[in-house]
Design a protein around this motif. Structure first.
Motif, PDB file in Angstrom:
ATOM      1  N   HIS A  68      42.784  58.090  91.639  1.00 64.53           N
ATOM      2  CA  HIS A  68      43.380  59.157  92.437  1.00 64.53           C
ATOM      3  C   HIS A  68      43.271  60.510  91.749  1.00 64.53           C
ATOM      4  O   HIS A  68      43.012  61.523  92.397  1.00 64.53           O
ATOM      5  N   LEU A  69      43.480  60.530  90.421  1.00 63.65           N
ATOM      6  CA  LEU A  69      43.522  61.797  89.719  1.00 63.65           C
ATOM      7  C   LEU A  69      43.061  61.615  88.276  1.00 63.65           C
ATOM      8  O   LEU A  69      43.470  60.677  87.602  1.00 63.65           O
ATOM      9  N   ILE A  70      42.204  62.504  87.823  1.00 62.21           N
ATOM     10  CA  ILE A  70      41.820  62.556  86.417  1.00 62.21           C
ATOM     11  C   ILE A  70      42.447  63.830  85.874  1.00 62.21           C
ATOM     12  O   ILE A  70      42.012  64.931  86.172  1.00 62.21           O
ATOM     13  N   GLY A  71      43.508  63.638  85.094  1.00 65.47           N
ATOM     14  CA  GLY A  71      44.261  64.771  84.570  1.00 65.47           C
ATOM     15  C   GLY A  71      43.853  65.121  83.152  1.00 65.47           C
ATOM     16  O   GLY A  71      42.858  64.625  82.628  1.00 65.47           O
ATOM     17  N   GLU A  72      44.651  65.949  82.521  1.00 59.66           N
ATOM     18  CA  GLU A  72      44.367  66.409  81.167  1.00 59.66           C
ATOM     19  C   GLU A  72      44.461  65.271  80.151  1.00 59.66           C
ATOM     20  O   GLU A  72      43.656  65.185  79.237  1.00 59.66           O
ATOM     21  N   ASP A  73      45.466  64.393  80.310  1.00 61.00           N
ATOM     22  CA  ASP A  73      45.684  63.298  79.364  1.00 61.00           C
ATOM     23  C   ASP A  73      45.574  61.920  79.981  1.00 61.00           C
ATOM     24  O   ASP A  73      45.476  60.933  79.268  1.00 61.00           O
ATOM     25  N   ARG A  74      45.641  61.825  81.308  1.00 57.32           N
ATOM     26  CA  ARG A  74      45.751  60.536  81.974  1.00 57.32           C
ATOM     27  C   ARG A  74      44.818  60.423  83.175  1.00 57.32           C
ATOM     28  O   ARG A  74      44.436  61.422  83.759  1.00 57.32           O
ATOM     29  N   ILE A  75      44.535  59.178  83.514  1.00 58.63           N
ATOM     30  CA  ILE A  75      43.822  58.863  84.747  1.00 58.63           C
ATOM     31  C   ILE A  75      44.775  58.033  85.591  1.00 58.63           C
ATOM     32  O   ILE A  75      45.228  56.972  85.156  1.00 58.63           O
ATOM     33  N   LEU A  76      45.117  58.520  86.765  1.00 56.08           N
ATOM     34  CA  LEU A  76      46.005  57.796  87.665  1.00 56.08           C
ATOM     35  C   LEU A  76      45.175  57.061  88.706  1.00 56.08           C
ATOM     36  O   LEU A  76      44.261  57.635  89.292  1.00 56.08           O
ATOM     37  N   PHE A  77      45.496  55.784  88.898  1.00 59.64           N
ATOM     38  CA  PHE A  77      44.798  55.003  89.917  1.00 59.64           C
ATOM     39  C   PHE A  77      45.817  54.257  90.758  1.00 59.64           C
ATOM     40  O   PHE A  77      46.956  54.037  90.351  1.00 59.64           O
ATOM     41  N   ARG A  78      45.400  53.875  91.962  1.00 55.26           N
ATOM     42  CA  ARG A  78      46.323  53.258  92.906  1.00 55.26           C
ATOM     43  C   ARG A  78      46.598  51.792  92.574  1.00 55.26           C
ATOM     44  O   ARG A  78      47.731  51.395  92.432  1.00 55.26           O
ATOM     45  N   LYS A  79      45.563  50.967  92.468  1.00 53.92           N
ATOM     46  CA  LYS A  79      45.773  49.529  92.309  1.00 53.92           C
ATOM     47  C   LYS A  79      44.596  48.896  91.595  1.00 53.92           C
ATOM     48  O   LYS A  79      43.445  49.183  91.911  1.00 53.92           O
ATOM     49  N   ALA A  80      44.885  48.022  90.625  1.00 48.59           N
ATOM     50  CA  ALA A  80      43.846  47.242  89.957  1.00 48.59           C
ATOM     51  C   ALA A  80      43.693  45.926  90.707  1.00 48.59           C
ATOM     52  O   ALA A  80      44.666  45.370  91.214  1.00 48.59           O
TER      53      ALA A  80
END
Length: 88
Positions: A68-80
Motif C-alpha cells: 500500500h505504501l513505501i514510506g521513509e522507514d517502513r513498507i505497509l502492506f494489506r495482507k500476506a
C-alpha cells in the motif's frame, strides 16, 4: 530509490500492525525477462526465533499488489498470503 534503501525498510501488515522483519530478509520474486516484481517471500516469524526447535518452515508471500505504501522507514502492506502462485 535504490535497492539498498528499500532493503532497510521494515515490513508491517496494515490490518493488525504485525512486523514481518525487513525487506532484506525476504526473497524478491520477479520475472527476469521483463523485470516485473511479483512479490516478496519470507519465512514465517516463528521459524526465525533463535535457539528454538526448528518447526517445518512455512513461507509467507506478500504480492506486489498488496503493498500500500513505501514510506521513509517502513513498507505497509494489506495482507500476506500463505503461499505464492506459481509464476512462469
Amino acid at each position: 530509490m535504490l535497492l539498498s534503501e528499500l532493503a532497510e525498510k521494515e515490513l508491517i501488515e496494515m490490518e493488525n500492525g504485525v512486523r514481518f522483519g525487513f525487506l532484506a530478509e525476504t526473497e524478491c520474486i520477479f520475472d527476469p525477462k521483463t523485470g516485473i516484481i511479483y512479490g516478496f517471500e519470507l519465512l514465517e516469524q516463528s521459524a526465525k526465533i533463535p535457539f528454538q526447535k526448528k518447526k517445518s518452515t512455512q513461507t509467507l508471500f506478500i504480492p506486489w499488489e498488496e503493498i500500500h505504501l513505501i514510506g521513509e522507514d517502513r513498507i505497509l502492506f494489506r495482507k500476506a498470503k500463505p503461499t505464492r502462485k506459481q509464476y512462469d
